[in-house]
Design an enzyme around this catalytic site. Structure first.
Site, PDB file in Angstrom:
ATOM      1  N   HIS A   1       0.843  -1.209   0.000  1.00 41.07           N
ATOM      2  CA  HIS A   1       0.000   0.000   0.000  1.00 41.07           C
ATOM      3  C   HIS A   1       0.871   1.250   0.000  1.00 41.07           C
ATOM      4  O   HIS A   1       0.612   2.209  -0.731  1.00 41.07           O
ATOM      5  CB  HIS A   1      -0.893   0.056   1.248  1.00 41.07           C
ATOM      6  CG  HIS A   1      -1.949  -0.980   1.313  1.00 41.07           C
ATOM      7  ND1 HIS A   1      -2.121  -1.777   2.420  1.00 41.07           N
ATOM      8  CD2 HIS A   1      -2.908  -1.352   0.432  1.00 41.07           C
ATOM      9  CE1 HIS A   1      -3.137  -2.593   2.214  1.00 41.07           C
ATOM     10  NE2 HIS A   1      -3.628  -2.369   1.013  1.00 41.07           N
TER      11      HIS A   1
ATOM     12  N   ARG B   1      -1.233  -6.188  -8.337  1.00 43.92           N
ATOM     13  CA  ARG B   1      -0.200  -7.128  -7.930  1.00 43.92           C
ATOM     14  C   ARG B   1      -0.054  -8.252  -8.938  1.00 43.92           C
ATOM     15  O   ARG B   1       1.039  -8.704  -9.214  1.00 43.92           O
ATOM     16  CB  ARG B   1      -0.532  -7.742  -6.568  1.00 43.92           C
ATOM     17  CG  ARG B   1      -0.518  -6.762  -5.432  1.00 43.92           C
ATOM     18  CD  ARG B   1      -0.995  -7.410  -4.182  1.00 43.92           C
ATOM     19  NE  ARG B   1      -2.350  -7.928  -4.396  1.00 43.92           N
ATOM     20  CZ  ARG B   1      -3.231  -8.179  -3.453  1.00 43.92           C
ATOM     21  NH1 ARG B   1      -2.898  -8.023  -2.202  1.00 43.92           N
ATOM     22  NH2 ARG B   1      -4.433  -8.612  -3.738  1.00 43.92           N
TER      23      ARG B   1
ATOM     24  N   SER C   1      -3.060  -7.769   2.574  1.00 43.74           N
ATOM     25  CA  SER C   1      -3.448  -7.597   3.981  1.00 43.74           C
ATOM     26  C   SER C   1      -4.045  -8.871   4.556  1.00 43.74           C
ATOM     27  O   SER C   1      -3.765  -9.241   5.696  1.00 43.74           O
ATOM     28  CB  SER C   1      -4.450  -6.450   4.121  1.00 43.74           C
ATOM     29  OG  SER C   1      -3.852  -5.225   3.833  1.00 43.74           O
TER      30      SER C   1
END
Length: 168
Positions: free
Chosen positions: A19, A93, A131
């Site tokens: 992030h 990603r 996350s």
């Protein structure tokens, strides 16, 4: 002079090095970057919206540029319009991210074609970080320091201690 505002939305539960890479790079593309911390009904957050906002504020404190951290609980395009954004910043990603983000960008364009979506590829070394996986590793007692800052690592360890580690 028009101020170019970008919005980078996410749950940031917790905020990761991935992030932060997107935030640093996104802040260079706009005059004002608004980081929108949101709820996501399909996710079970480890931290409250307020805790996530404080985490992101702390982590972004040293980044050059005008950065604002706010919460929102609405359609992304409504939020972006309220913030006066002309750009939505999204990190990618992997191919799976692209497929989802491509569909979302198309839907968002149908809602408001005056706001562009800009995709930033995550740094190669940060691409595997998610996350969800950081939380899972932490809940099973694994080390997460490669994926988050020391302060976020401490936040997660504290929360895991409150929740009780799995596999014990």
């Amino acid at each position: 002079m028009t101020i170019r505002t970008g919005v980078y939305p996410g749950t940031f539960d917790p905020v990761t090095r991935g992030h932060m890479d997107i935030i640093r790079r996104g802040a260079k593309l706009v005059d004002r970057l608004v980081i929108g911390v949101t709820t996501n009904p399909s996710k079970s957050p480890m931290f409250s919206v307020e805790e996530r906002m404080e985490m992101v504020k702390r982590e972004t404190a040293g980044i050059d540029g005008e950065i604002h951290v706010v919460s929102f609980d609405s359609l992304l395009m409504d939020f972006a319009e309220r913030e006066g954004a002309s750009v939505i910043v999204r990190g990618l990603r992997a191919v799976a991210d692209f497929e989802y983000e491509y569909q979302m960008a198309g839907m968002n364009q149908q809602i408001n074609d005056r706001i562009e979506t800009v995709f930033l590829m995550a740094d190669v070394s940060l691409q595997p970080i998610a996350s969800r996986l950081v939380k899972e590793i932490a809940l099973y007692g694994g080390a997460i320091r490669k994926f988050v800052s020391p302060a976020v690592e401490a936040d997660v360890a504290r929360r895991v201690g409150e929740l009780g580690r799995k596999g014990s």
